[in-house]
Write a protein that holds these residues in place. Sequence first.
Motif, PDB file in Angstrom:
ATOM      1  N   PHE A   1       0.825  -1.204   0.000  1.00  0.00           N
ATOM      2  CA  PHE A   1       0.000   0.000   0.000  1.00  0.00           C
ATOM      3  C   PHE A   1       0.863   1.260   0.000  1.00  0.00           C
ATOM      4  O   PHE A   1       0.543   2.244  -0.650  1.00  0.00           O
ATOM      5  CB  PHE A   1      -0.952   0.033   1.196  1.00  0.00           C
TER       6      PHE A   1
ATOM      7  N   TYR B   1      -1.521   7.549  -2.983  1.00  0.00           N
ATOM      8  CA  TYR B   1      -0.792   6.736  -2.008  1.00  0.00           C
ATOM      9  C   TYR B   1       0.413   7.448  -1.387  1.00  0.00           C
ATOM     10  O   TYR B   1       0.743   7.211  -0.230  1.00  0.00           O
ATOM     11  CB  TYR B   1      -0.363   5.402  -2.620  1.00  0.00           C
TER      12      TYR B   1
ATOM     13  N   ASP C   1     -11.981  -4.049  -9.294  1.00  0.00           N
ATOM     14  CA  ASP C   1     -11.270  -2.814  -9.648  1.00  0.00           C
ATOM     15  C   ASP C   1     -12.089  -1.552  -9.414  1.00  0.00           C
ATOM     16  O   ASP C   1     -11.529  -0.469  -9.297  1.00  0.00           O
ATOM     17  CB  ASP C   1     -10.838  -2.855 -11.120  1.00  0.00           C
TER      18      ASP C   1
ATOM     19  N   GLY D   1       1.740   2.145  -3.373  1.00  0.00           N
ATOM     20  CA  GLY D   1       0.641   2.358  -4.310  1.00  0.00           C
ATOM     21  C   GLY D   1       0.066   1.087  -4.909  1.00  0.00           C
ATOM     22  O   GLY D   1      -0.723   1.134  -5.847  1.00  0.00           O
ATOM     23  N   ASP D   2       0.448  -0.062  -4.374  1.00  0.00           N
ATOM     24  CA  ASP D   2      -0.035  -1.346  -4.880  1.00  0.00           C
ATOM     25  C   ASP D   2      -1.218  -1.820  -4.038  1.00  0.00           C
ATOM     26  O   ASP D   2      -1.037  -2.334  -2.938  1.00  0.00           O
ATOM     27  CB  ASP D   2       1.100  -2.369  -4.846  1.00  0.00           C
ATOM     28  N   PHE D   3      -2.412  -1.616  -4.578  1.00  0.00           N
ATOM     29  CA  PHE D   3      -3.637  -2.072  -3.914  1.00  0.00           C
ATOM     30  C   PHE D   3      -4.222  -3.253  -4.684  1.00  0.00           C
ATOM     31  O   PHE D   3      -5.436  -3.441  -4.737  1.00  0.00           O
ATOM     32  CB  PHE D   3      -4.649  -0.917  -3.830  1.00  0.00           C
TER      33      PHE D   3
ATOM     34  N   GLU E   1      -5.070   4.648  -4.828  1.00  0.00           N
ATOM     35  CA  GLU E   1      -3.960   4.342  -5.737  1.00  0.00           C
ATOM     36  C   GLU E   1      -3.306   5.626  -6.241  1.00  0.00           C
ATOM     37  O   GLU E   1      -2.080   5.709  -6.315  1.00  0.00           O
ATOM     38  CB  GLU E   1      -4.457   3.495  -6.915  1.00  0.00           C
ATOM     39  N   ASP E   2      -4.120   6.611  -6.572  1.00  0.00           N
ATOM     40  CA  ASP E   2      -3.578   7.889  -7.070  1.00  0.00           C
ATOM     41  C   ASP E   2      -2.880   8.695  -5.970  1.00  0.00           C
ATOM     42  O   ASP E   2      -1.900   9.385  -6.242  1.00  0.00           O
ATOM     43  CB  ASP E   2      -4.692   8.751  -7.684  1.00  0.00           C
TER      44      ASP E   2
END
Length: 175
Positions: free
Chosen positions: A101, A127, A115, A104-106, A124-125
């Motif tokens: 996280f 993070y 999604d 940025g990896d969700f 994600e944008d």
Amino acid sequence: MNHRKRRLLTAGITAVGVGAALGIALLISSTQQEDGNGQTSRQETVAERGRTVMPFDLEATTHHFTPTKTGGVQDVVADQPDDATQVNLIRTHLQQEAKAFSQGDFGDPAQIHGDSMPGLAELEDGYKRIEVRYRERADGATLTYTTEEPVLVDALHDWFEAQLSDHGDHAESGH
């Protein structure tokens, strides 16, 4: 067009519209119907996907989601606090998630919940503007999410709500 034909045409269009609306309503309700255990088909799907992503047993653990003014707190605990196997699996998983996280990896939540999960795109944008802290507790582990941006706080709250809904009996609100 005479009056009789117009009336028949109107009746036909109305019947098609009502039929379509009824079909959509049945489709929606069928995806939300409960099974014998009180779970919706959506919750069953999420639980099945979760088993491929989360190493711990969903039937032996509980997620707690607590929104805060600056983000939120996610606790995952073993239902039996002395279950060392589940506690260790929870800790390993949440350590990995905290790292992911923070980068940025969700992907794991997206794989489980889809999604289009509420809040996911914003997280994600944004993070880089969210601090994710991992902490062990006797019965599992905690992730604390902190940000100063109200839009990201709202996204975290939406994300928590989606997980609460999707996990059903496997999750509780910490309100």
